[in-house]
Motif scaffolding. Structure first.
Motif, mmCIF file in Angstrom:
data_model
loop_
_atom_site.group_PDB
_atom_site.id
_atom_site.type_symbol
_atom_site.label_atom_id
_atom_site.label_comp_id
_atom_site.label_asym_id
_atom_site.label_seq_id
_atom_site.Cartn_x
_atom_site.Cartn_y
_atom_site.Cartn_z
ATOM 1 N N LYS B 220 0.836 -1.202 0.000
ATOM 2 C CA LYS B 220 0.000 0.000 0.000
ATOM 3 C C LYS B 220 0.867 1.246 0.000
ATOM 4 O O LYS B 220 1.807 1.342 0.782
ATOM 5 N N VAL B 221 0.498 2.180 -0.873
ATOM 6 C CA VAL B 221 1.219 3.448 -0.903
ATOM 7 C C VAL B 221 0.716 4.297 0.249
ATOM 8 O O VAL B 221 -0.473 4.594 0.337
ATOM 9 N N VAL B 222 1.608 4.652 1.167
ATOM 10 C CA VAL B 222 1.173 5.435 2.325
ATOM 11 C C VAL B 222 1.798 6.825 2.334
ATOM 12 O O VAL B 222 1.654 7.566 3.291
ATOM 13 N N ARG B 223 2.490 7.166 1.238
ATOM 14 C CA ARG B 223 3.032 8.521 1.165
ATOM 15 C C ARG B 223 1.883 9.518 1.166
ATOM 16 O O ARG B 223 0.821 9.237 0.621
ATOM 17 N N HIS B 224 2.144 10.674 1.714
ATOM 18 C CA HIS B 224 1.160 11.768 1.767
ATOM 19 C C HIS B 224 -0.109 11.392 2.549
ATOM 20 O O HIS B 224 -1.119 12.064 2.437
ATOM 21 N N SER B 225 -0.068 10.304 3.311
ATOM 22 C CA SER B 225 -1.244 9.949 4.124
ATOM 23 C C SER B 225 -1.128 10.592 5.502
ATOM 24 O O SER B 225 -0.040 10.928 5.950
ATOM 25 N N SER B 226 -2.258 10.718 6.190
ATOM 26 C CA SER B 226 -2.217 11.202 7.568
ATOM 27 C C SER B 226 -1.647 10.098 8.450
ATOM 28 O O SER B 226 -1.631 8.928 8.080
ATOM 29 N N GLU B 227 -1.185 10.506 9.633
ATOM 30 C CA GLU B 227 -0.582 9.556 10.570
ATOM 31 C C GLU B 227 -1.570 8.433 10.914
ATOM 32 O O GLU B 227 -1.178 7.268 11.016
ATOM 33 N N GLU B 228 -2.848 8.787 11.040
ATOM 34 C CA GLU B 228 -3.870 7.801 11.423
ATOM 35 C C GLU B 228 -4.093 6.780 10.304
ATOM 36 O O GLU B 228 -4.098 5.570 10.538
ATOM 37 N N THR B 229 -4.257 7.298 9.064
ATOM 38 C CA THR B 229 -4.467 6.398 7.923
ATOM 39 C C THR B 229 -3.274 5.456 7.784
ATOM 40 O O THR B 229 -3.429 4.256 7.576
ATOM 41 N N LEU B 230 -2.087 6.032 7.917
ATOM 42 C CA LEU B 230 -0.867 5.253 7.768
ATOM 43 C C LEU B 230 -0.836 4.096 8.767
ATOM 44 O O LEU B 230 -0.574 2.948 8.410
ATOM 45 N N GLU B 231 -1.140 4.419 10.005
ATOM 46 C CA GLU B 231 -1.090 3.403 11.048
ATOM 47 C C GLU B 231 -2.126 2.304 10.776
ATOM 48 O O GLU B 231 -1.831 1.116 10.936
ATOM 49 N N LYS B 232 -3.304 2.725 10.339
ATOM 50 C CA LYS B 232 -4.369 1.762 10.046
ATOM 51 C C LYS B 232 -3.950 0.829 8.908
ATOM 52 O O LYS B 232 -4.063 -0.394 8.999
ATOM 53 N N GLU B 233 -3.434 1.442 7.836
ATOM 54 C CA GLU B 233 -3.022 0.661 6.663
ATOM 55 C C GLU B 233 -1.884 -0.304 7.021
ATOM 56 O O GLU B 233 -1.868 -1.456 6.592
ATOM 57 N N ALA B 234 -0.921 0.205 7.804
ATOM 58 C CA ALA B 234 0.260 -0.602 8.119
ATOM 59 C C ALA B 234 -0.103 -1.798 8.982
ATOM 60 O O ALA B 234 0.553 -2.837 8.925
ATOM 61 N N ARG B 235 -1.164 -1.633 9.786
ATOM 62 C CA ARG B 235 -1.513 -2.719 10.723
ATOM 63 C C ARG B 235 -2.644 -3.590 10.206
ATOM 64 O O ARG B 235 -3.043 -4.528 10.879
#
Lengths: 236, 236
Positions: B220-235
């Motif tokens: 998943k591309v998580v560049r330019h995402s908010s910290e919350e979205t990033l954490e959700k996607e990563a987990r």
């Protein structure tokens, strides 16, 4: 000869997809050119509304980068390009990464327009505007060179960066002199200094973009080369 | 589960080549870590010889980038990787581009060690050193996360960048106050400010590196995402 290479490439199998990606890069480049133009206008006219618009529009720049990145990855996976086709994709991937960073710097520049300056400080901004126009011209020229994959035009942009560096150094000295004379102005003038630095970095990135054009057309990596080696390689 | 993905990948056909590229990225990262460590030591000990060495060694960093870039291009052309294999190559290409820029910033930081400072100014350098150590730890941790393709470790680095930003802002304020009190020191202190800025930028780039790890492991591309979205996607 450069033009021949390009048309040969256009007639290759994945013609349509690659043309679309190239068009998207041009659209992204056009957006960033407008952003830089607007950021400079916002500073020149103390237009904080326009500055806010530039800052908000940077999201569109980011979206372009993500989209083109995905298009390139899809082409690699689906078309398995080799030789000059692969080189073009690699050049585009590097190009959009630098374009996105130019967008970031432009957003930072726009923030200066949110400050208010007295008339003595306004005089300092004139030099920032001159540097800005110089760098905007470099950006315009390198995007134009990209559209035509024109090595000579890329070389001209590459050389221009030295002039931008000298202009930047002169502005830095001038701003520091002003700060020494009026220390209370330091926090405000620091923002102008950061903007000048951002413009200088955009110049560096335009230089990078010109190297990717030479890399694609000539098949030679010219990053980190001396000006002489680069010119020799580009014209060989 | 992340480890499973990785070992599945390692057992795939182009095992050996990809392992070599990964090792080269680690070697490049190790060199840059040492460069940053040396640049900070050069400032702390006013060691201009060590600073010159850091500046000269940046050429080796550039060489690594060119070499790994070519290795990746060769693998794409020869092996025509797809799915997670291609994603790894793309992540590596972005990683080395950021590592090279970290090298550039480190070279700029080393230049501060070529200046001489009086004892009041030496006190200001202590805070620069603290920021430097913080950023060096981030770099170490993200390289470690890369070696193990560890998403949780990458997330930790990603969050650390906010603390670095706050530390940087506090140093900037302190340096500006000093300049207001002693305007003659402005040109010298400006160099310290640029270094602090360079360290802050290295923090940003470590954050980028952590996003490439998440991109590879999670697809998943998580560049330019908010910290919350990033954490959700990563987990997820």
């Amino acid at each position: 000869m450069d033009k021949l290479n390009l048309s040969k490439h256009i007639s290759s199998q994945f013609n349509e997809e690659i043309e679309q990606v190239r068009n998207h890069v041009m659209a992204m480049g056009g957006l960033i050119e407008r952003q830089l133009f607007d950021a400079l206008a916002a500073i020149a006219n103390s237009d904080s509304e326009l500055a806010q618009q530039v800052i908000a529009n940077d999201l569109k720049v980011n979206d372009w980068e993500l989209q083109i990145d995905q298009e390139c990855t899809r082409i690699i996976a689906k078309r398995q390009p080799a030789a000059s086709d692969l080189r073009l994709i690699m050049a585009i991937l590097k190009t959009i990464a630098d374009l996105e960073r130019i967008g970031d710097e432009t957003r930072r520049i726009a923030k200066v327009a949110l400050e208010s300056f007295n008339s003595a400080q306004q005089d300092l901004l004139v030099n920032l505007d001159n540097l800005g126009r110089h760098v905007a011209q470099m950006l315009h020229d390198v995007l134009d060179a990209f559209a035509r994959m024109d090595v000579e035009a890329a070389l001209t942009v590459h050389k221009e960066d030295k002039k931008v560096d000298r202009e930047y150094e002169s502005i830095t000295r001038q701003l520091m002199t002003y700060m020494i004379e009026d220390p209370r102005s330091i926090p405000k003038i620091m923002n102008v200094l950061w903007s000048a630095r951002s413009l200088e970095r955009i110049g560096d990135r335009c230089k990078n973009l010109s190297e990717y054009i030479i890399f694609f057309v000539k098949g030679k990596v010219v990053r980190h080369s001396s000006e002489e080696t680069l010119e020799k390689e580009a014209r060989s």
